[in-house]
Design an enzyme around this catalytic site. Sequence first.
Site, mmCIF file in Angstrom:
data_model
loop_
_atom_site.group_PDB
_atom_site.id
_atom_site.type_symbol
_atom_site.label_atom_id
_atom_site.label_comp_id
_atom_site.label_asym_id
_atom_site.label_seq_id
_atom_site.Cartn_x
_atom_site.Cartn_y
_atom_site.Cartn_z
ATOM 1 N N HIS A 68 -10.565 -3.636 -5.277
ATOM 2 C CA HIS A 68 -9.965 -3.492 -3.944
ATOM 3 C C HIS A 68 -9.269 -2.234 -3.820
ATOM 4 C CE1 HIS A 68 -10.601 -7.293 -1.357
ATOM 5 N NE2 HIS A 68 -11.433 -7.559 -2.643
ATOM 6 N N TYR A 197 -2.502 -6.699 6.413
ATOM 7 C CA TYR A 197 -1.136 -7.120 6.980
ATOM 8 C C TYR A 197 -1.089 -7.104 8.391
ATOM 9 C CZ TYR A 197 -0.169 -5.965 1.663
ATOM 10 O OH TYR A 197 -0.443 -5.932 0.648
ATOM 11 N N PRO A 289 6.563 -11.837 -3.193
ATOM 12 C CA PRO A 289 5.097 -11.374 -3.437
ATOM 13 C C PRO A 289 4.590 -10.596 -2.414
ATOM 14 C CG PRO A 289 5.457 -13.482 -2.234
ATOM 15 C CD PRO A 289 6.907 -12.887 -2.693
ATOM 16 N N LYS A 293 3.627 -7.629 -7.480
ATOM 17 C CA LYS A 293 4.041 -7.121 -8.654
ATOM 18 C C LYS A 293 4.226 -8.152 -9.818
ATOM 19 C CE LYS A 293 4.257 -2.981 -6.786
ATOM 20 N NZ LYS A 293 3.500 -1.914 -7.242
ATOM 21 N N TYR A 384 2.470 1.106 -4.545
ATOM 22 C CA TYR A 384 1.573 -0.048 -4.214
ATOM 23 C C TYR A 384 0.823 -0.445 -5.488
ATOM 24 C CZ TYR A 384 -1.052 -3.150 -1.497
ATOM 25 O OH TYR A 384 -1.884 -4.438 -0.690
#
Length: 387
Positions: A68, A197, A289, A293, A384
């Site tokens: 992804h 998101y 979350p 990480k 990220y």
Amino acid sequence: MVVLGAGPAGLVLGNILVDRGIDCVVLERAERTHVQTRARAGFLAANTVRILDQHGLAEGLHRHGQIHSTCEFRTEDGRFRLDYSGFGQGERHTVYPQQELVSDLLARFLDRGGQIRFGTEAVAVRDADSERPEVTVREPDGRPGLWRARYVAGCDGRHGAARRSLPAGTVRHHRDHGVTWLGLLAEAPPSLDAVGYAVHERGFAGHMARTSEVTRYYLQCERGTPADAWSEERIWDELELRMRAREYGPLRRGRLVQRSVVDLESDVLEPLRHGALFLVGDAAGLISPSAAKGANLAVLEAEVLGRALIDDLIVGDSKGLDAYSARCLTHIWRAQDFSHWMIGLLHGPSGADGESLFHNSLRRSRLTSLRTSRSQQDWFAEHYVGV
């Protein structure tokens, strides 16, 4: 070596040690079936994949994992997609459900001759300042038990025996971000080919694919909301509203097979070493979350500790153990910083007062920069995916 906890941290560490011939036992409170089926995170950073590769632990994720590299943001100003593999260090995520990774790690650990005791609850770590610390346990039949080793690795989470056994003077950094998510696992194919998101006046909604038939969703809710408070129909309706399905296409619905309530918190302990006791994974630091990480930090810390233990126990060089805490805290605080930034990006205060309007305007400005600024896109991509 005694390792507390059979999650990613404990099993990666155990594999690294037994592969070099170091005696190691893993003590796990839960039964094996529970360990191999508990659904957790699934986004593995490029560095995590490299670590697993180096130690012969990546066969399953290469066979079944999915690459992804795209995020889609949906806001009141429209939507935009960001292929973060084209920015920063050019790295991508591998999506591989954590329960599958844990099953792989467990099988490899046992194949290598590692010992694991399921149903064995660690109660306390004693004499960590000595060369022979003790771990008191409750055996599967309820009887007390005792394990001794040169070192103990606390990979048993924020509520485990390792944390309960820390000496006075340990510094705890804690922040409650005031945000609560309803975590959902749906037997439904992904509805978009990206991590989604959605920022909405009613709250955040998130879409994260796990497999071709299972999708993780998050839905912001009021603090104190029970996991079963909303019907499935209401949950799907709310997800579709916040993800603006009317404009961008309906969600692919399915049965909700798991629900949990997540209060977004950050928690870091310093130092991570207390004599012969080392904290790893969630025992060392809890992270929200919002930035995916947690498992990645756990694997990184396990490898750092594993290499340091090998140097100490085989070569007699203790410099790696002495540097363990400072080295891992650098990564932990970097991840906490990005997680905090993501929380601010995805959540805005409700209300029409001056302070709420100010913070929401800042949030919109950050999203605009992420959509239009190459330097901001490079920064986002590096943090990220990186740990």
